[in-house]
Design a protein around this motif. Sequence first.
Motif, mmCIF file in Angstrom:
data_model
loop_
_atom_site.group_PDB
_atom_site.id
_atom_site.type_symbol
_atom_site.label_atom_id
_atom_site.label_comp_id
_atom_site.label_asym_id
_atom_site.label_seq_id
_atom_site.Cartn_x
_atom_site.Cartn_y
_atom_site.Cartn_z
ATOM 1 N N ASP A 245 2.976 -0.455 9.091
ATOM 2 C CA ASP A 245 2.565 -0.503 10.502
ATOM 3 C C ASP A 245 1.291 -1.313 10.680
ATOM 4 O O ASP A 245 1.160 -2.067 11.641
ATOM 5 C CB ASP A 245 2.355 0.924 11.036
ATOM 6 C CG ASP A 245 3.651 1.707 11.100
ATOM 7 O OD1 ASP A 245 4.558 1.284 11.830
ATOM 8 O OD2 ASP A 245 3.754 2.735 10.395
ATOM 9 N N TRP A 246 0.342 -1.135 9.729
ATOM 10 C CA TRP A 246 -0.939 -1.845 9.837
ATOM 11 C C TRP A 246 -1.451 -2.243 8.460
ATOM 12 O O TRP A 246 -1.449 -1.427 7.543
ATOM 13 C CB TRP A 246 -2.009 -0.965 10.504
ATOM 14 C CG TRP A 246 -1.721 -0.680 11.939
ATOM 15 C CD1 TRP A 246 -1.206 0.472 12.463
ATOM 16 C CD2 TRP A 246 -1.898 -1.576 13.041
ATOM 17 N NE1 TRP A 246 -1.051 0.358 13.815
ATOM 18 C CE2 TRP A 246 -1.472 -0.890 14.204
ATOM 19 C CE3 TRP A 246 -2.380 -2.889 13.160
ATOM 20 C CZ2 TRP A 246 -1.518 -1.475 15.468
ATOM 21 C CZ3 TRP A 246 -2.424 -3.464 14.412
ATOM 22 C CH2 TRP A 246 -1.999 -2.770 15.547
ATOM 23 N N ILE A 247 -1.862 -3.486 8.344
ATOM 24 C CA ILE A 247 -2.702 -3.907 7.228
ATOM 25 C C ILE A 247 -4.145 -3.820 7.707
ATOM 26 O O ILE A 247 -4.483 -4.344 8.775
ATOM 27 C CB ILE A 247 -2.408 -5.345 6.775
ATOM 28 C CG1 ILE A 247 -0.955 -5.500 6.318
ATOM 29 C CG2 ILE A 247 -3.349 -5.748 5.640
ATOM 30 C CD1 ILE A 247 -0.581 -6.935 5.968
ATOM 31 N N VAL A 248 -4.977 -3.158 6.934
ATOM 32 C CA VAL A 248 -6.419 -3.112 7.223
ATOM 33 C C VAL A 248 -7.115 -3.748 6.028
ATOM 34 O O VAL A 248 -7.449 -3.080 5.049
ATOM 35 C CB VAL A 248 -6.914 -1.676 7.464
ATOM 36 C CG1 VAL A 248 -8.391 -1.681 7.856
ATOM 37 C CG2 VAL A 248 -6.083 -1.005 8.566
ATOM 38 N N PRO A 249 -7.319 -5.067 6.083
ATOM 39 C CA PRO A 249 -7.834 -5.795 4.924
ATOM 40 C C PRO A 249 -9.352 -5.826 4.878
ATOM 41 O O PRO A 249 -10.030 -5.549 5.884
ATOM 42 C CB PRO A 249 -7.292 -7.202 5.155
ATOM 43 C CG PRO A 249 -7.305 -7.338 6.652
ATOM 44 C CD PRO A 249 -6.985 -5.964 7.194
ATOM 45 N N HIS A 250 -9.868 -6.180 3.714
ATOM 46 C CA HIS A 250 -11.280 -6.523 3.626
ATOM 47 C C HIS A 250 -11.546 -7.678 4.578
ATOM 48 O O HIS A 250 -10.832 -8.678 4.583
ATOM 49 C CB HIS A 250 -11.625 -6.923 2.188
ATOM 50 C CG HIS A 250 -12.990 -7.514 2.038
ATOM 51 N ND1 HIS A 250 -14.114 -6.942 2.594
ATOM 52 C CD2 HIS A 250 -13.410 -8.645 1.402
ATOM 53 C CE1 HIS A 250 -15.166 -7.693 2.309
ATOM 54 N NE2 HIS A 250 -14.764 -8.722 1.592
ATOM 55 N N GLN A 251 -12.588 -7.522 5.390
ATOM 56 C CA GLN A 251 -12.869 -8.496 6.442
ATOM 57 C C GLN A 251 -13.879 -9.534 5.935
ATOM 58 O O GLN A 251 -15.070 -9.468 6.230
ATOM 59 C CB GLN A 251 -13.414 -7.780 7.673
ATOM 60 C CG GLN A 251 -12.548 -6.642 8.161
ATOM 61 C CD GLN A 251 -11.294 -7.088 8.871
ATOM 62 O OE1 GLN A 251 -11.305 -8.040 9.639
ATOM 63 N NE2 GLN A 251 -10.190 -6.393 8.629
ATOM 64 N N ALA A 252 -13.376 -10.505 5.180
ATOM 65 C CA ALA A 252 -14.251 -11.528 4.614
ATOM 66 C C ALA A 252 -14.126 -12.845 5.359
ATOM 67 O O ALA A 252 -15.128 -13.508 5.634
ATOM 68 C CB ALA A 252 -13.934 -11.745 3.139
ATOM 69 N N ASN A 253 -12.897 -13.226 5.680
ATOM 70 C CA ASN A 253 -12.640 -14.554 6.218
ATOM 71 C C ASN A 253 -11.275 -14.520 6.897
ATOM 72 O O ASN A 253 -10.303 -14.044 6.309
ATOM 73 C CB ASN A 253 -12.654 -15.563 5.061
ATOM 74 C CG ASN A 253 -12.443 -16.989 5.495
ATOM 75 O OD1 ASN A 253 -11.436 -17.319 6.107
ATOM 76 N ND2 ASN A 253 -13.388 -17.848 5.151
ATOM 77 N N ILE A 254 -11.191 -14.999 8.130
ATOM 78 C CA ILE A 254 -9.938 -14.926 8.870
ATOM 79 C C ILE A 254 -8.834 -15.711 8.161
ATOM 80 O O ILE A 254 -7.660 -15.334 8.211
ATOM 81 C CB ILE A 254 -10.127 -15.413 10.320
ATOM 82 C CG1 ILE A 254 -8.880 -15.088 11.168
ATOM 83 C CG2 ILE A 254 -10.442 -16.897 10.363
ATOM 84 C CD1 ILE A 254 -8.564 -13.625 11.288
ATOM 85 N N ARG A 255 -9.184 -16.780 7.456
ATOM 86 C CA ARG A 255 -8.154 -17.556 6.758
ATOM 87 C C ARG A 255 -7.543 -16.754 5.607
ATOM 88 O O ARG A 255 -6.342 -16.829 5.349
ATOM 89 C CB ARG A 255 -8.753 -18.862 6.225
ATOM 90 C CG ARG A 255 -9.182 -19.842 7.307
ATOM 91 C CD ARG A 255 -9.768 -21.089 6.665
ATOM 92 N NE ARG A 255 -10.170 -22.088 7.642
ATOM 93 C CZ ARG A 255 -10.720 -23.263 7.321
ATOM 94 N NH1 ARG A 255 -10.941 -23.557 6.051
ATOM 95 N NH2 ARG A 255 -11.057 -24.130 8.261
ATOM 96 N N ILE A 256 -8.388 -16.000 4.896
ATOM 97 C CA ILE A 256 -7.871 -15.136 3.824
ATOM 98 C C ILE A 256 -6.979 -14.053 4.415
ATOM 99 O O ILE A 256 -5.897 -13.753 3.890
ATOM 100 C CB ILE A 256 -9.024 -14.515 3.016
ATOM 101 C CG1 ILE A 256 -9.797 -15.598 2.264
ATOM 102 C CG2 ILE A 256 -8.492 -13.455 2.047
ATOM 103 C CD1 ILE A 256 -11.040 -15.090 1.556
ATOM 104 N N ILE A 257 -7.411 -13.454 5.509
ATOM 105 C CA ILE A 257 -6.637 -12.398 6.160
ATOM 106 C C ILE A 257 -5.279 -12.935 6.603
ATOM 107 O O ILE A 257 -4.237 -12.310 6.366
ATOM 108 C CB ILE A 257 -7.423 -11.823 7.363
ATOM 109 C CG1 ILE A 257 -8.681 -11.089 6.873
ATOM 110 C CG2 ILE A 257 -6.541 -10.890 8.193
ATOM 111 C CD1 ILE A 257 -9.639 -10.704 7.982
ATOM 112 N N GLU A 258 -5.272 -14.111 7.227
ATOM 113 C CA GLU A 258 -4.007 -14.706 7.691
ATOM 114 C C GLU A 258 -3.105 -15.087 6.516
ATOM 115 O O GLU A 258 -1.890 -14.870 6.567
ATOM 116 C CB GLU A 258 -4.306 -15.936 8.551
ATOM 117 C CG GLU A 258 -4.940 -15.607 9.899
ATOM 118 C CD GLU A 258 -5.430 -16.824 10.646
ATOM 119 O OE1 GLU A 258 -5.680 -16.711 11.864
ATOM 120 O OE2 GLU A 258 -5.578 -17.905 10.015
#
Length: 323
Positions: A245-258
Amino acid sequence: MTIRAVVRGVGHYLPERVVPNSEFEATIDTSDEWIRSRSGIERRHFVAEGQTTSDIATRAAEAALAQAGMAADDIDAIILATSTADLTFPSAATMVQARLGMTKGYAFDVQAVCAGFVFALANANALILSGQARRVLVIGAETFSRLMDWTDRGTCVLFGDGAGALILEGQEGTGETSDRGILATDLNSDGRLRDILYVDGGTSTGTTGYLRMQGKEVFRHAVEKLAETAHTALDKIGLSGADVDWIVPHQANIRIIEGTAKRMQVPMDRVVVTVQDHGNTSAASIPLALSVGVARGQIKPGDLVVTEAIGGGLAWGSVVLRW
């Protein structure tokens, strides 16, 4: 009988000082557009003079306790994930224990840099499953603004300060993936990669040191390893990205998250993103994002959540839990 470590409460704290990208333009060769386009970051929070990691960790812990309707002495253990403890020792966790007025149990720090909260969650889960604790307060808190080289535009604009906390409680489950609580974990490290992300200080130098990072190398490893660890944890319980339902990733860089979401085949509208408001808060980023996701009404009871992070070491890992 199956015991699950179930989330009972979550909370966060952000320092009052908000630092927009534009504030850096007067001191280094950068711009709001440059920072946004490369990281997705628009602003971050910095602690005030004299404000410490244990201070902000305590505030986040109090918020989590309030949401759970618990008092400090209802908690058996505190695990605090941080790379920026107030002192070399004692642990910042014991300082939080004292400030909360918790008179029993035990407290300790975990240091796995940006992956710290994932490692702390996995350890809290193990304590609960082994019967060594029933309720564990898990905190991620950082004051990374104190580790920045303000002449290094490649790193100093990326990081911020903050704290998030989560309370886990052992409850009976059915043993099925429909159970609430932590369902699977996956932890990894590779010390051969230490030189791409580290702080050049410590007992070997007698200084606090500054954060040093090879950004391109970190990015390359991050996307691959984050998707891999998430898949590994999901595979352990027979689930896939389609079940998340949700990925809650480490918030380092939007490109890494995407990039990670794409590899997991999970659309971005099922990813909690806070990097624009907080920057990289290291071990605090996942609990901050969890708390914000709940406050926004994104994460709801019964949702399947995957958290994943990578940090210096390199250390990386993931936790799959049903909220």
